[in-house]
Scaffold this motif. Structure first.
Motif, PDB file in Angstrom:
ATOM      1  N   LEU A   1       0.831  -1.198   0.000  1.00 20.22           N
ATOM      2  CA  LEU A   1       0.000   0.000   0.000  1.00 20.22           C
ATOM      3  C   LEU A   1       0.871   1.255   0.000  1.00 20.22           C
ATOM      4  N   PRO A   2       0.333   2.390  -0.492  1.00 20.77           N
ATOM      5  CA  PRO A   2       1.078   3.666  -0.433  1.00 20.77           C
ATOM      6  C   PRO A   2       1.420   4.032   1.009  1.00 20.77           C
ATOM      7  N   ASP A   3       2.451   4.850   1.164  1.00 23.27           N
ATOM      8  CA  ASP A   3       2.910   5.221   2.507  1.00 23.27           C
ATOM      9  C   ASP A   3       1.824   5.921   3.319  1.00 23.27           C
ATOM     10  N   ASN A   4       1.056   6.795   2.653  1.00 26.11           N
ATOM     11  CA  ASN A   4       0.016   7.509   3.411  1.00 26.11           C
ATOM     12  C   ASN A   4      -1.073   6.550   3.895  1.00 26.11           C
ATOM     13  N   ALA A   5      -1.388   5.531   3.085  1.00 23.72           N
ATOM     14  CA  ALA A   5      -2.373   4.529   3.504  1.00 23.72           C
ATOM     15  C   ALA A   5      -1.832   3.702   4.670  1.00 23.72           C
ATOM     16  N   GLN A   6      -0.545   3.344   4.609  1.00 25.01           N
ATOM     17  CA  GLN A   6       0.047   2.590   5.718  1.00 25.01           C
ATOM     18  C   GLN A   6       0.060   3.419   6.991  1.00 25.01           C
ATOM     19  N   GLY A   7       0.331   4.715   6.855  1.00 22.90           N
ATOM     20  CA  GLY A   7       0.319   5.586   8.020  1.00 22.90           C
ATOM     21  C   GLY A   7      -1.063   5.703   8.637  1.00 22.90           C
ATOM     22  N   TRP A   8      -2.083   5.802   7.767  1.00 15.47           N
ATOM     23  CA  TRP A   8      -3.455   5.893   8.272  1.00 15.47           C
ATOM     24  C   TRP A   8      -3.841   4.616   9.000  1.00 15.47           C
ATOM     25  N   LEU A   9      -3.486   3.482   8.430  1.00 11.14           N
ATOM     26  CA  LEU A   9      -3.804   2.209   9.053  1.00 11.14           C
ATOM     27  C   LEU A   9      -3.099   2.054  10.396  1.00 11.14           C
ATOM     28  N   ALA A  10      -1.843   2.504  10.457  1.00 10.12           N
ATOM     29  CA  ALA A  10      -1.086   2.405  11.708  1.00 10.12           C
ATOM     30  C   ALA A  10      -1.742   3.218  12.823  1.00 10.12           C
ATOM     31  N   ASP A  11      -2.418   4.312  12.441  1.00 10.87           N
ATOM     32  CA  ASP A  11      -3.094   5.161  13.425  1.00 10.87           C
ATOM     33  C   ASP A  11      -4.510   4.697  13.736  1.00 10.87           C
ATOM     34  N   HIS A  12      -4.991   3.709  13.020  1.00 11.32           N
ATOM     35  CA  HIS A  12      -6.386   3.273  13.185  1.00 11.32           C
ATOM     36  C   HIS A  12      -6.475   1.745  13.360  1.00 11.32           C
ATOM     37  N   HIS A  13      -5.666   1.230  14.248  1.00 10.35           N
ATOM     38  CA  HIS A  13      -5.750  -0.188  14.634  1.00 10.35           C
ATOM     39  C   HIS A  13      -5.634  -1.112  13.417  1.00 10.35           C
ATOM     40  N   ALA A  14      -4.509  -1.011  12.729  1.00  8.98           N
ATOM     41  CA  ALA A  14      -4.297  -1.810  11.517  1.00  8.98           C
ATOM     42  C   ALA A  14      -4.419  -3.300  11.791  1.00  8.98           C
ATOM     43  N   GLU A  15      -3.931  -3.747  12.941  1.00 12.77           N
ATOM     44  CA  GLU A  15      -3.972  -5.184  13.245  1.00 12.77           C
ATOM     45  C   GLU A  15      -5.405  -5.700  13.276  1.00 12.77           C
ATOM     46  N   ALA A  16      -6.286  -4.965  13.957  1.00 13.28           N
ATOM     47  CA  ALA A  16      -7.685  -5.390  14.037  1.00 13.28           C
ATOM     48  C   ALA A  16      -8.363  -5.298  12.667  1.00 13.28           C
ATOM     49  N   LEU A  17      -8.054  -4.256  11.903  1.00 16.07           N
ATOM     50  CA  LEU A  17      -8.662  -4.089  10.585  1.00 16.07           C
ATOM     51  C   LEU A  17      -8.272  -5.225   9.643  1.00 16.07           C
ATOM     52  N   PHE A  18      -6.998  -5.580   9.632  1.00 15.13           N
ATOM     53  CA  PHE A  18      -6.560  -6.664   8.756  1.00 15.13           C
ATOM     54  C   PHE A  18      -7.071  -8.015   9.251  1.00 15.13           C
ATOM     55  N   ALA A  19      -7.257  -8.147  10.556  1.00 14.43           N
ATOM     56  CA  ALA A  19      -7.854  -9.376  11.082  1.00 14.43           C
ATOM     57  C   ALA A  19      -9.295  -9.508  10.609  1.00 14.43           C
ATOM     58  N   ILE A  20     -10.031  -8.403  10.622  1.00 15.13           N
ATOM     59  CA  ILE A  20     -11.416  -8.414  10.144  1.00 15.13           C
ATOM     60  C   ILE A  20     -11.472  -8.769   8.665  1.00 15.13           C
ATOM     61  N   VAL A  21     -10.610  -8.134   7.872  1.00 16.36           N
ATOM     62  CA  VAL A  21     -10.613  -8.387   6.421  1.00 16.36           C
ATOM     63  C   VAL A  21     -10.256  -9.838   6.122  1.00 16.36           C
TER      64      VAL A  21
END
Length: 233
Positions: free
Chosen positions: A86-106
């Motif tokens: 993913l683009p850097d800005n998308a990775q940064g947004w995910l890091a600030d918004h519980h990326a682990e839980a989001l990717f677990a859901i997906v």
């Protein structure tokens, strides 16, 4: 050897807060992935019921992949592999918004959708063929007959299998610990490392998972009875 003492954990505000926060994340992951899985399963079923051979093969390949690759591997692929593309800005947004839980859901949702779609397909096969003809005779379009006549019956037929896979989905939410999601199993592991009371903390986790799984099964049995009564009428 330490004496067995659950109260050391349950009466500590800090430890209790860790468990409650972990349980909250577990429920969020389970509910989010269930909604994603059921929505996608309906789409997959609709595509598989069309006359398009391409759509049928795509769905069959999707189901085959998710049923034969371990869920943990899929979760790690999403979190460590796809996320890195993913683009850097998308990775940064995910890091600030519980990326682990989001990717677990997906990852859990996409994986479980394969099982749900097969459950629904089995339920659809159990619907008498005359129902589709009757719906058309009443003036329903293909979409209308699917929505108002065939799909409700297919879902009723599939309730037992859907409940079993819903319980599996809930239990598989514990795999999110592997990618750092602060769910219940992760919280229990943290507590164990702080208190060295291995039996007590894992007993708590066991009871919580058991109670919620039994609740899901009881809710499924209630829905099944309601559906049977509605059919009998």
């Amino acid at each position: 050897m330490k004496d067995f003492n659950l109260m050391v954990i349950l009466l500590s505000p800090e430890f209790r807060q860790m468990l409650l926060h972990g349980l909250k994340i577990t429920l969020v992951i389970a509910a989010g992935s269930w909604l994603l899985a059921m929505t996608l399963a309906l789409v997959l079923l609709t595509a598989r019921l069309t006359s398009s051979r391409i759509a049928q093969r795509i769905v069959a390949a999707y189901v085959s992949y998710h049923r034969n690759v371990p869920t943990l591997v899929q979760m790690m692929l999403w979190y460590f592999g796809i996320a890195s593309l993913l683009p850097d800005n998308a990775q940064g947004w995910l890091a600030d918004h519980h990326a682990e839980a989001l990717f677990a859901i997906v990852s859990l949702g996409l994986c479980q959708a394969a099982y749900f779609s097969e459950d629904l397909r089995s339920g659809f096969r159990a619907v008498p063929t005359g129902q589709a003809e009757a719906a058309r005779a009443l003036g329903h379009s293909y979409v209308g007959s699917m929505r108002h006549v065939l799909m409700p019956q297919a879902i009723r037929n599939a309730i037992p299998a859907l409940v079993n896979h819903s319980v599996s989905l809930f239990k598989n939410s514990s795999l999110a610990m592997a990618i750092g999601a602060a769910e219940l199993t992760h919280a229990v592991k943290e507590l164990e490392s702080q208190t060295f009371r291995t039996f007590e903390v894992f007993l708590i986790a066991t009871v919580v998972y058991l109670v919620i799984s039994l609740f899901i099964m009881a809710a499924g049995a209630w829905l099944d009875r309601r559906a049977s009564l509605a059919t009998a009428r």
